[in-house]
Design an enzyme around this catalytic site. Structure first.
Site, mmCIF file in Angstrom:
data_model
loop_
_atom_site.group_PDB
_atom_site.id
_atom_site.type_symbol
_atom_site.label_atom_id
_atom_site.label_comp_id
_atom_site.label_asym_id
_atom_site.label_seq_id
_atom_site.Cartn_x
_atom_site.Cartn_y
_atom_site.Cartn_z
ATOM 1 N N CYS A 137 113.066 34.981 98.848
ATOM 2 C CA CYS A 137 114.438 35.310 98.467
ATOM 3 C C CYS A 137 115.405 34.557 99.367
ATOM 4 C CB CYS A 137 114.684 36.813 98.605
ATOM 5 S SG CYS A 137 116.316 37.320 98.009
ATOM 6 N N CYS A 191 119.006 39.352 103.515
ATOM 7 C CA CYS A 191 119.369 40.663 104.063
ATOM 8 C C CYS A 191 118.582 40.861 105.357
ATOM 9 C CB CYS A 191 119.041 41.766 103.058
ATOM 10 S SG CYS A 191 119.875 41.528 101.477
ATOM 11 N N CYS A 214 115.210 43.031 105.681
ATOM 12 C CA CYS A 214 114.216 42.888 104.617
ATOM 13 C C CYS A 214 113.162 41.843 104.975
ATOM 14 C CB CYS A 214 114.939 42.479 103.335
ATOM 15 S SG CYS A 214 113.829 41.987 102.016
ATOM 16 N N GLY A 270 112.776 39.240 95.813
ATOM 17 C CA GLY A 270 113.733 38.373 95.136
ATOM 18 C C GLY A 270 114.973 39.082 94.630
ATOM 19 N N GLU A 271 115.954 38.283 94.267
ATOM 20 C CA GLU A 271 117.227 38.767 93.717
ATOM 21 C C GLU A 271 117.228 38.430 92.229
ATOM 22 O OE1 GLU A 271 120.451 40.318 94.419
ATOM 23 O OE2 GLU A 271 120.315 39.940 92.292
ATOM 24 N N LEU A 283 123.910 48.586 98.360
ATOM 25 C CA LEU A 283 125.152 48.662 99.141
ATOM 26 C C LEU A 283 124.870 48.561 100.644
ATOM 27 C CD1 LEU A 283 128.244 49.215 99.176
ATOM 28 C CD2 LEU A 283 127.695 51.658 99.235
HETATM 29 S S1 SF4 Z 1 118.168 40.560 97.954
HETATM 30 FE FE1 SF4 Z 1 116.430 42.013 98.090
HETATM 31 S S2 SF4 Z 1 114.602 40.727 98.398
HETATM 32 FE FE2 SF4 Z 1 116.409 39.440 98.825
HETATM 33 S S3 SF4 Z 1 116.689 39.577 101.049
HETATM 34 FE FE3 SF4 Z 1 117.997 41.151 100.106
HETATM 35 S S4 SF4 Z 1 116.746 43.035 100.078
HETATM 36 FE FE4 SF4 Z 1 115.359 41.291 100.435
#
Ligand code: SF4
Length: 428
Positions: free
Chosen positions: A192, A196, A199, A243-244, A299
């Site tokens: 991804c 974040c 994560c 993933g997003e 959020l």
């Molecule tokens: S969007 Fe989801 S998978 Fe991608 S870094 Fe953020 S929490 Fe992780």
């Protein structure tokens, strides 16, 4: 969102999928929609309506081999094979089973890379998006947060005894159904790009988008493993894995259409979670009800200042821009937008944060609920878990402010299947 997790000893991984040869050289049928399957039949010199037979076999009967499609003649099946066609459904290559019944899978699609999917029998306590069927009271009088035994960042352990890794991608034929409802969490990308800070998937960086077939294939493989009868069994899907989804929008929505039109799962049983990709939300708002899942916004912080630290994407699309885009999404009767909120010890879990979140959510004017998730630790991530007291207090403050709030139960923590713990376990 989640990410392929790590386990204690990757050398134990056993390839389970009989179809594990070089991928990509053949023409996969799995992932094609009805129109494309009809075109395939026309190309084979058959009437287009035979595409419906193919779709029925691949997506409803879940056949994995052209030879099993008995509605087509042997000669036609041979012609298809000679033309390079194969079913090529993504396959489960490893299964990790938690003591709580959660299963984590490594699923391989078009190439050697794997992504993770998770099966959560009895749901995860907040997955439906409208709070109507998640098995928890909306505003519990006595929050039932389970104490996490003081585990801290860096305390990551090998899977606990009692869990297990399977050596077969299928359950025994006589395996009894031990669940009455279940949630399947699937991935939309390998790695991804959103980064974040809490994560594990982010640690992989972005590697590639999954195709529609690779996304839908995770679902069909898991349905197959558990003998799920679509239309009879209560199944929810959450697009909250690696993933997003809104950065792989076309393939994500193509997968949703396959799952709705060909597999037969209602979009109201699906929830997609986004980190707040505004152009994606704007496109999503234009999707018809018939194929639009419910929406969850990740959020995770009460203000732009804190969110910008935890989720750098906030610097591009701040909270108000995200909320503005969400307001354009038409909601069905009783549907609510979910705000997901990962509680990070000392960072986002303070009482004043709860007050700010309550104000923020109420201020959106949206029918909404909040899903709280106590952060799950991961190696190399410098946050701490919230205390049980902080989680309880946070939940109580939201409830007292009139915000519908649910606490998502930690699932499969011993096999690293819990939210935020997914990260690719092996390089293949
Ligand atoms: S969007 Fe989801 S998978 Fe991608 S870094 Fe953020 S929490 Fe992780």
């Amino acid at each position: 969102m989640l990410t392929p997790a790590m386990i204690g000893n990757p050398s134990q991984l056993v390839s389970l999928d009989a179809e594990s040869g070089p991928r990509g050289s053949l023409r996969p049928l799995f992932g094609l929609d009805a129109e494309a399957l009809a075109a395939c039949m026309v190309e084979a010199g058959e009437p287009g309506w035979r595409g419906t037979q193919l779709a029925e076999a691949i997506y409803r009967q879940r056949v994995k081999d052209l030879g099993e499609i008995t509605t087509l003649s042997k000669a036609l099946r041979r012609r298809l094979v000679e033309s390079g066609w194969e079913v090529r459904r993504p396959g489960i290559v490893s299964v990790f089973t938690s003591v709580d019944g959660t299963e984590r899978y490594l699923v391989r699609g078009q190439d050697e890379q794997t992504v993770e999917a998770v099966w959560m029998p009895e749901g995860d306590g907040g997955e439906t998006g409208d709070g109507s069927e998640d098995g928890q009271p909306e505003m519990p009088r006595a929050p039932s947060f389970r104490r996490f035994s003081g585990e801290r960042v860096g305390d990551h352990k090998s899977p606990a005894s009692g869990n297990r890794q399977e050596t077969s991608a299928s359950l025994p034929e006589n395996a009894a159904k031990s669940w009455s409802r279940a949630t399947i969490c699937v991935s939309s990308q390998v790695g991804c790009a959103v980064n974040c800070q809490f994560c594990l998937t982010a640690k992989l960086g972005f590697q590639r988008n999954l195709s529609a077939g690779e996304i839908a294939g995770q679902v069909v493989s898991v349905l197959d493993r558990h003998g799920v009868e679509v239309g009879r069994d209560r199944i929810n899907l959450v697009f909250m894995g690696m993933g997003e989804p809104f950065l792989n929008y076309d393939n994500f929505m193509a997968a949703v259409r396959l799952l709705v039109d060909e597999v037969g799962i209602s979009p109201q049983r699906m929830t997609v979670s986004t980190s707040g990709i505004v152009p994606g939300i704007e496109r999503f708002a234009r999707e018809p009800d018939a194929v639009r899942p419910k929406l969850a916004i990740s959020l995770n912080a009460p203000t732009d200042a804190v969110r910008g630290e935890v989720m750098p994407i906030n610097r591009k699309w701040p909270i108000e821009a995200v909320v503005q885009a969400v307001r354009a999404v038409p909601l069905r009767a009783r549907e609510r937008v979910t705000f997901e909120y990962v509680l990070l010890g000392g960072v986002t879990d303070r009482p004043e944060h709860a007050a700010e979140v309550a104000r923020l959510v109420r201020g959106t004017g949206l029918p909404a609920k909040v899903n709280l998730i106590a952060w799950n630790p991961g190696p190399g991530i410098d946050y701490t878990m919230p205390s049980a007291e902080a989680v309880e207090e946070f939940q109580r403050r939201l409830a007292d402010a009139g915000v519908p709030v649910y606490l998502r139960r930690p699932r499969g923590r011993d096999i690293f299947a819990a939210c935020g713990q997914l990260k690719r376990t092996v390089d293949k």
